[in-house]
Design a protein around this motif. Structure first.
Motif, PDB file in Angstrom:
ATOM      1  N   LYS A  12       0.816  -1.209   0.000  1.00  0.00           N
ATOM      2  CA  LYS A  12       0.000   0.000   0.000  1.00  0.00           C
ATOM      3  C   LYS A  12       0.857   1.268   0.000  1.00  0.00           C
ATOM      4  N   GLU A  16       1.453   1.914  -6.170  1.00  0.00           N
ATOM      5  CA  GLU A  16       1.106   2.874  -7.223  1.00  0.00           C
ATOM      6  C   GLU A  16       2.329   3.270  -8.035  1.00  0.00           C
ATOM      7  N   ASN A  19       3.334   0.290 -10.321  1.00  0.00           N
ATOM      8  CA  ASN A  19       2.415   0.154 -11.453  1.00  0.00           C
ATOM      9  C   ASN A  19       2.759   1.103 -12.600  1.00  0.00           C
ATOM     10  N   LYS A  20       3.499   2.179 -12.322  1.00  0.00           N
ATOM     11  CA  LYS A  20       3.844   3.151 -13.357  1.00  0.00           C
ATOM     12  C   LYS A  20       5.178   2.848 -14.040  1.00  0.00           C
ATOM     13  N   GLU A 211      -2.695   4.099   3.443  1.00  0.00           N
ATOM     14  CA  GLU A 211      -2.747   4.092   1.976  1.00  0.00           C
ATOM     15  C   GLU A 211      -2.914   5.499   1.418  1.00  0.00           C
ATOM     16  N   GLN A 215       0.263   8.250  -0.639  1.00  0.00           N
ATOM     17  CA  GLN A 215       0.203   8.895  -1.953  1.00  0.00           C
ATOM     18  C   GLN A 215       1.123  10.111  -2.021  1.00  0.00           C
ATOM     19  N   ILE A 218       4.731   9.042  -2.555  1.00  0.00           N
ATOM     20  CA  ILE A 218       4.873   8.543  -3.926  1.00  0.00           C
ATOM     21  C   ILE A 218       4.983   9.707  -4.905  1.00  0.00           C
ATOM     22  N   LYS A 219       4.167  10.735  -4.717  1.00  0.00           N
ATOM     23  CA  LYS A 219       4.224  11.906  -5.604  1.00  0.00           C
ATOM     24  C   LYS A 219       5.589  12.591  -5.518  1.00  0.00           C
TER      25      LYS A 219
END
Length: 233
Positions: A12, A16, A19-20, A211, A215, A218-219
């Protein structure tokens, strides 16, 4: 050559990003799945290392030995120890330390450090701050000290840790990643988003917020990788 290793303790906290990755290949080492490929125009290798210090160290060493990464970034969530931090805020490591390892172990024995703090790479800190500042979000970002230990923090422990280390936040992996990078001379930085307040409710808050909070880290790592590639052109 630039090849970035990106580590997350749980799915989690990093799925993301994985996946990119394009041109992705999955390779297994030490019971871990590593995903190599391209992010933007940069070679990356990413892994879900698992929670706790030893798991994080294993993943870091494999990234260095098997994938020849040149830089390592640890992302994910953490418990806020500074009163100025709110859930979702970002901490970029200036330095990292264990809070559950006696100080003499690192200074009197291998790796014979001058003090207990592993210093993050200055360039990675600078570019992480630039990436964080360009995010359009309500969350704020800070640069400072992160501490690591293998326990959720109680209110009583929280007060002790703040007095002893003056940290911004606490987690279960950063110091071991930093330690492994230090002995291998690999530049690193840690980017953590706050999921909880590192107190007796932290385990419950972590489950609710992890989760969403992840984000933000991750950004920042996505922005950092792009800026790192541009800085080398």
């Amino acid at each position: 050559m630039l090849r970035i290793g990106v580590i997350g303790p749980s799915e989690k906290e990093i799925a993301e990003f994985i996946n990119k990755i394009t041109e992705k290949k999955q390779i297994e080492h030490a019971m871990l799945k590593f995903y190599s490929g391209i992010y933007g125009e940069i070679e990356v290798v990413s892994v879900v290392c698992g929670v706790c210090k030893v798991n994080a160290s294993i993943a870091t060493q494999v990234l260095i030995d098997k994938f020849d990464v040149t830089h390592i970034i640890l992302i994910g969530v953490a418990g806020a120890l500074s009163s100025q931090l709110e859930v979702g805020d970002i901490v970029i490591s200036s330095e990292v330390a264990y809070h559950d390892v006696a100080s003499g172990i690192l200074t009197e024995y291998h790796p014979w450090m001058e003090d207990i703090y592993f210093k993050a790479d200055g360039k990675l800190i600078e570019l992480s701050m630039e990436a964080a500042s360009s995010l359009v979000a309500t969350s704020k970002f800070y640069t400072g000290r992160i501490i690591t230990g293998e326990t959720f923090i109680t209110h009583k422990e929280r007060e002790y840790l703040v007095q002893q280390f003056n940290p911004l936040c606490v987690d279960m992996e950063s110091a071991s990643v930093a330690h492994t990078c230090y002995v291998n001379r690999i530049p690193f930085v840690v980017i953590r988003s706050m999921s909880d307040n590192a107190d007796e409710k932290s385990s419950e808050q972590f489950k609710i917020n992890a989760e969403t909070a992840a984000q933000n880290s991750i950004k920042v790592v996505e922005g950092l990788i792009i800026k790192l590639s541009l800085s080398l052109v």
